[in-house]
Scaffold this active site. Structure first.
Site, PDB file in Angstrom:
ATOM      1  N   ASP A   5      -2.162  -8.496  11.770  1.00  0.00           N
ATOM      2  CA  ASP A   5      -3.555  -8.846  11.515  1.00  0.00           C
ATOM      3  C   ASP A   5      -4.044 -10.037  12.346  1.00  0.00           C
ATOM      4  O   ASP A   5      -5.246 -10.290  12.405  1.00  0.00           O
ATOM      5  CB  ASP A   5      -3.740  -9.151  10.023  1.00  0.00           C
ATOM      6  CG  ASP A   5      -3.353  -7.966   9.161  1.00  0.00           C
ATOM      7  OD1 ASP A   5      -3.741  -6.832   9.514  1.00  0.00           O
ATOM      8  OD2 ASP A   5      -2.634  -8.153   8.154  1.00  0.00           O
ATOM      9  N   HIS A   9       5.336 -12.977   6.970  1.00  0.00           N
ATOM     10  CA  HIS A   9       5.604 -11.590   6.575  1.00  0.00           C
ATOM     11  C   HIS A   9       6.747 -11.565   5.563  1.00  0.00           C
ATOM     12  O   HIS A   9       7.658 -12.386   5.620  1.00  0.00           O
ATOM     13  CB  HIS A   9       5.964 -10.725   7.791  1.00  0.00           C
ATOM     14  CG  HIS A   9       5.783  -9.264   7.523  1.00  0.00           C
ATOM     15  ND1 HIS A   9       6.779  -8.482   6.983  1.00  0.00           N
ATOM     16  CD2 HIS A   9       4.703  -8.455   7.683  1.00  0.00           C
ATOM     17  CE1 HIS A   9       6.311  -7.251   6.845  1.00  0.00           C
ATOM     18  NE2 HIS A   9       5.064  -7.194   7.264  1.00  0.00           N
ATOM     19  N   ARG A  59       3.590  -5.202  16.622  1.00  0.00           N
ATOM     20  CA  ARG A  59       2.217  -4.679  16.595  1.00  0.00           C
ATOM     21  C   ARG A  59       1.242  -5.751  17.117  1.00  0.00           C
ATOM     22  O   ARG A  59       0.230  -5.436  17.728  1.00  0.00           O
ATOM     23  CB  ARG A  59       1.846  -4.248  15.172  1.00  0.00           C
ATOM     24  CG  ARG A  59       2.773  -3.175  14.606  1.00  0.00           C
ATOM     25  CD  ARG A  59       2.525  -2.924  13.132  1.00  0.00           C
ATOM     26  NE  ARG A  59       2.754  -4.108  12.329  1.00  0.00           N
ATOM     27  CZ  ARG A  59       2.512  -4.200  11.028  1.00  0.00           C
ATOM     28  NH1 ARG A  59       2.026  -3.160  10.375  1.00  0.00           N
ATOM     29  NH2 ARG A  59       2.763  -5.313  10.370  1.00  0.00           N
ATOM     30  N   SER A  75       0.838  -1.217   0.000  1.00  0.00           N
ATOM     31  CA  SER A  75       0.000   0.000   0.000  1.00  0.00           C
ATOM     32  C   SER A  75       0.863   1.254   0.000  1.00  0.00           C
ATOM     33  O   SER A  75       0.608   2.200  -0.756  1.00  0.00           O
ATOM     34  CB  SER A  75      -0.973   0.011   1.173  1.00  0.00           C
ATOM     35  OG  SER A  75      -0.302  -0.165   2.399  1.00  0.00           O
ATOM     36  N   HIS A 105      -2.338  -8.680   2.033  1.00  0.00           N
ATOM     37  CA  HIS A 105      -1.934  -7.443   2.723  1.00  0.00           C
ATOM     38  C   HIS A 105      -3.016  -7.088   3.755  1.00  0.00           C
ATOM     39  O   HIS A 105      -3.330  -7.911   4.631  1.00  0.00           O
ATOM     40  CB  HIS A 105      -1.715  -6.366   1.641  1.00  0.00           C
ATOM     41  CG  HIS A 105      -1.035  -5.114   2.097  1.00  0.00           C
ATOM     42  ND1 HIS A 105      -0.359  -4.991   3.282  1.00  0.00           N
ATOM     43  CD2 HIS A 105      -0.943  -3.877   1.510  1.00  0.00           C
ATOM     44  CE1 HIS A 105       0.138  -3.760   3.393  1.00  0.00           C
ATOM     45  NE2 HIS A 105      -0.213  -3.073   2.334  1.00  0.00           N
TER      46      HIS A 105
HETATM   47  N1  CMX Z   1       0.459 -19.894   5.625  1.00  0.00           N
HETATM   48  C1  CMX Z   1       0.806 -20.830   4.711  1.00  0.00           C
HETATM   49  N2  CMX Z   1       1.828 -20.683   3.861  1.00  0.00           N
HETATM   50  C2  CMX Z   1       2.559 -19.566   3.957  1.00  0.00           C
HETATM   51  C3  CMX Z   1       2.272 -18.561   4.906  1.00  0.00           C
HETATM   52  C4  CMX Z   1       1.158 -18.757   5.756  1.00  0.00           C
HETATM   53  N3  CMX Z   1       0.773 -17.823   6.628  1.00  0.00           N
HETATM   54  N4  CMX Z   1       3.174 -17.562   4.764  1.00  0.00           N
HETATM   55  C5  CMX Z   1       3.992 -17.915   3.743  1.00  0.00           C
HETATM   56  N5  CMX Z   1       3.599 -19.120   3.257  1.00  0.00           N
HETATM   57  C6  CMX Z   1       4.152 -19.811   2.101  1.00  0.00           C
HETATM   58  C7  CMX Z   1       4.023 -18.948   0.861  1.00  0.00           C
HETATM   59  O1  CMX Z   1       2.694 -18.987   0.355  1.00  0.00           O
HETATM   60  C8  CMX Z   1       5.074 -19.528  -0.051  1.00  0.00           C
HETATM   61  O2  CMX Z   1       4.568 -20.726  -0.566  1.00  0.00           O
HETATM   62  P1  CMX Z   1       4.872 -21.171  -2.108  1.00  0.00           P
HETATM   63  O3  CMX Z   1       6.351 -21.233  -2.229  1.00  0.00           O
HETATM   64  O4  CMX Z   1       4.182 -22.473  -2.235  1.00  0.00           O
HETATM   65  O5  CMX Z   1       4.278 -20.101  -2.983  1.00  0.00           O
HETATM   66  C9  CMX Z   1       6.191 -19.870   0.950  1.00  0.00           C
HETATM   67  O6  CMX Z   1       5.546 -20.002   2.236  1.00  0.00           O
HETATM   68  C10 CMX Z   1       7.284 -18.831   1.038  1.00  0.00           C
HETATM   69  O7  CMX Z   1       6.699 -17.596   1.360  1.00  0.00           O
HETATM   70  P2  CMX Z   1       7.511 -16.525   2.236  1.00  0.00           P
HETATM   71  O8  CMX Z   1       8.726 -16.144   1.467  1.00  0.00           O
HETATM   72  O9  CMX Z   1       7.673 -17.007   3.618  1.00  0.00           O
HETATM   73  O10 CMX Z   1       6.468 -15.299   2.333  1.00  0.00           O
HETATM   74  P3  CMX Z   1       6.250 -14.114   1.298  1.00  0.00           P
HETATM   75  O11 CMX Z   1       7.229 -13.029   1.604  1.00  0.00           O
HETATM   76  O12 CMX Z   1       6.223 -14.614  -0.103  1.00  0.00           O
HETATM   77  O13 CMX Z   1       4.774 -13.647   1.660  1.00  0.00           O
HETATM   78  C11 CMX Z   1       2.964 -13.076   3.071  1.00  0.00           C
HETATM   79  C12 CMX Z   1       4.453 -12.925   2.820  1.00  0.00           C
HETATM   80  C13 CMX Z   1       2.564 -12.110   4.177  1.00  0.00           C
HETATM   81  C14 CMX Z   1       2.197 -12.693   1.798  1.00  0.00           C
HETATM   82  C15 CMX Z   1       2.673 -14.530   3.461  1.00  0.00           C
HETATM   83  O14 CMX Z   1       3.353 -14.833   4.666  1.00  0.00           O
HETATM   84  C16 CMX Z   1       1.195 -14.829   3.635  1.00  0.00           C
HETATM   85  O15 CMX Z   1       0.534 -15.146   2.643  1.00  0.00           O
HETATM   86  N6  CMX Z   1       0.639 -14.725   4.893  1.00  0.00           N
HETATM   87  C17 CMX Z   1      -0.781 -14.873   5.112  1.00  0.00           C
HETATM   88  C18 CMX Z   1      -1.525 -13.594   4.715  1.00  0.00           C
HETATM   89  C19 CMX Z   1      -1.250 -12.484   5.706  1.00  0.00           C
HETATM   90  O16 CMX Z   1      -1.354 -12.628   6.913  1.00  0.00           O
HETATM   91  N7  CMX Z   1      -0.967 -11.285   5.174  1.00  0.00           N
HETATM   92  C20 CMX Z   1      -0.805 -10.070   6.009  1.00  0.00           C
HETATM   93  C21 CMX Z   1       0.623  -9.533   6.050  1.00  0.00           C
HETATM   94  C22 CMX Z   1       0.690  -8.279   6.862  1.00  0.00           C
HETATM   95  C23 CMX Z   1      -0.003  -7.137   6.178  1.00  0.00           C
HETATM   96  O17 CMX Z   1       0.430  -6.736   5.096  1.00  0.00           O
HETATM   97  O18 CMX Z   1      -1.005  -6.628   6.684  1.00  0.00           O
END
Ligand code: CMX
Length: 434
Positions: free
Chosen positions: A372, A317, A326, A240, A270
């Site tokens: 979150d 994250h 947070r 964002s 996000h």
């Molecule tokens: N549950 C299951 N799998 C997860 C996960 C979770 N909470 N977090 C990461 N992974 C997975 C990814 O989907 C990815 O899988 P693939 O290789 O199969 O595609 C793998 O682990 C590696 O990901 P990463 O490098 O650890 O995480 P990213 O930097 O790519 O993504 C984020 C970060 C936040 C998008 C991811 O952790 C996620 O999807 N979390 C759940 C959604 C969430 O809570 N988002 C809010 C973030 C905070 C905010 O912006 O408000």
């Protein structure tokens, strides 16, 4: 010139000169080398922008102008129960200085004075079905105010580059002042039959927002002060903030660029994760048939979610590698203010259960909770159960950081953003040459 603008202009002018001198003398100095995995993996860790208002450390979490959340709680003027007022954080982010009580009260007053909404906001929102997602409504509400942009008007009149920051400051102050009214209007029309509540000019920005939502409770006012403070900024690279910065770099005004950032916040990876967390917990409770699930039951549900190739919302994250401070701040709030909540106990049990399971997958870089993971349970406790609204609260708070950063970007004369993209063909021939 108003006191905040004056203070900002003194600091910004000095920094503008400093920045130009640094670019002139050190512009060719290498900062880092970029790996192919970064180019192809969401640009993780690539340093490519200036962002003054806050900085994120992978283990420590966020610092606003160098101050951690516990430090902010001590330093910033707060409400009756001591939770910091976001007005003070805004002053800090814009000037780099911790404000006095009088300065914070001045900001509160300013935001009351600038809060009147143009009629176009109500007519635009009223034209939408009441069940339009609140984030879509928020973006439309913001866009309905864009014709009031001082930056756009002055630009059309031929404003000098050196005045961009001044016009952006005015738009920023007006937009932040108005946001709680737009956001409360959306909540009341979506979930309370359109019965609106008048603003109360005796209340601070957060308490007045809570009041207009219809939740007049001193503890909820305190929660709002904390909530709107801790969600305000997370350095510049998150989706964002980066969107606001990117769009702002084209000299789109604060309304256009902030609305663009809200479209990014509305994604489930996000900001929308705050609604997804509580939705996931409610679905778990329903599926297990108990409001007090055991850790074993939660573990089974987590594994079922993963088996369906879905993420566990609220965990993980892109930068953080420890529990999000947070999350910790919200947990402390719950420990202090709330006794005997089954839902909050469940959030804490999930915190015990999820990280080892995610660690066990061997691919998740951060198994810990993010901001979150906790917020929804606190909101439900005070009666706000309509979780599709939660990201709007996040967005109102996020305005403080990204818009303050926008004033800095225009004051520093930062250029149009334009990184380089590559094709798959380029990647293959690059590797062949190697
Ligand atoms: N549950 C299951 N799998 C997860 C996960 C979770 N909470 N977090 C990461 N992974 C997975 C990814 O989907 C990815 O899988 P693939 O290789 O199969 O595609 C793998 O682990 C590696 O990901 P990463 O490098 O650890 O995480 P990213 O930097 O790519 O993504 C984020 C970060 C936040 C998008 C991811 O952790 C996620 O999807 N979390 C759940 C959604 C969430 O809570 N988002 C809010 C973030 C905070 C905010 O912006 O408000």
């Amino acid at each position: 010139m108003d006191p905040l603008k004056k203070k900002f202009s003194e600091k910004a002018l000095a920094q503008f000169k400093e920045l130009r001198a640094i670019i002139k003398e050190h512009g060719d100095t290498k900062v880092d080398e970029t790996k192919l995995s970064q180019v192809l993996g969401g640009a993780r860790g690539i340093k490519m922008m200036l962002w003054e208002t806050s900085q994120l450390d992978a283990t420590e979490g966020i610092r606003f102008r160098g101050y951690s959340i516990p430090e902010l709680k001590k330093l910033l003027p707060g409400g009756p129960n001591g939770e910091p007022k976001p007005e003070g954080l805004f002053w800090l982010m814009l000037t780099g200085d911790v404000p006095t009580v009088d300065e914070v009260n001045w900001v509160t007053q300013q935001w009351h004075e600038r809060a009147e909404l143009p009629a176009s906001v109500h007519t635009s929102l009223d034209a939408l079905p009441a069940d339009t997602h609140p984030m879509t409504q928020l973006v439309i509400g913001i866009m309905a105010m864009q014709s009031d942009s001082i930056f756009s008007r002055r630009y059309a009149e031929g404003m000098a580059k050196t005045d961009y920051w001044d016009a952006t400051y005015e738009d920023t102050m007006n937009l932040i002042a108005r946001l709680p009214r737009v956001a409360a209007y959306i909540y009341r029309r979506a979930f309370h039959g359109g019965k609106q509540i008048e603003a109360d000019p005796s209340l601070d920005w957060s308490a007045n927002y809570a009041h207009m939502l219809g939740i007049d409770n001193e503890d909820f006012y305190s929660l709002m002060r904390l909530y709107l403070t801790i969600h305000a900024d997370h350095e510049g690279g998150n989706a964002s903030a980066h969107t606001v910065s990117l769009v702002g770099s084209t000299l789109s005004d604060s309304y256009l660029s902030f609305a663009a950032g809200m479209n990014a916040l509305a994604g489930p990876l996000h900001g929308l994760a705050n609604q997804e967390v509580i939705k996931w917990i409610f679905e778990m409770i329903e599926s297990l048939g108990t409001t007090t699930p055991t850790k074993e039951q939660i573990a089974q549900y987590v594994n079922d979610t993963l088996a369906q190739k879905k993420v566990i919302p609220g965990y993980g994250h892109a930068v953080l590698r420890e529990p999000d401070p947070r999350f910790v701040a919200q947990r402390k709030f719950a420990e202090e203010y709330i006794k005997d909540s089954e839902l909050i106990e469940t959030v804490w049990k999930i915190f015990d259960v999820v990280p080892p399971i995610l660690q066990g997958l061997g691919k998740v870089k951060n198994p810990w909770p993010n901001v979150d993971a906790h917020s929804g349970a606190l909101l439900v406790h005070y009666g706000m159960k309509e979780y599709s609204y939660y990201t709007v609260l996040f967005g109102v708070s996020r305005a403080l950081g990204v818009l303050a950063a926008g004033v800095w970007s225009r004051a520093l004369g930062l250029p149009l953003e334009r990184p380089k993209s590559v094709t798959m063909e380029w990647v293959k021939s690059f590797l062949e040459e190697k």
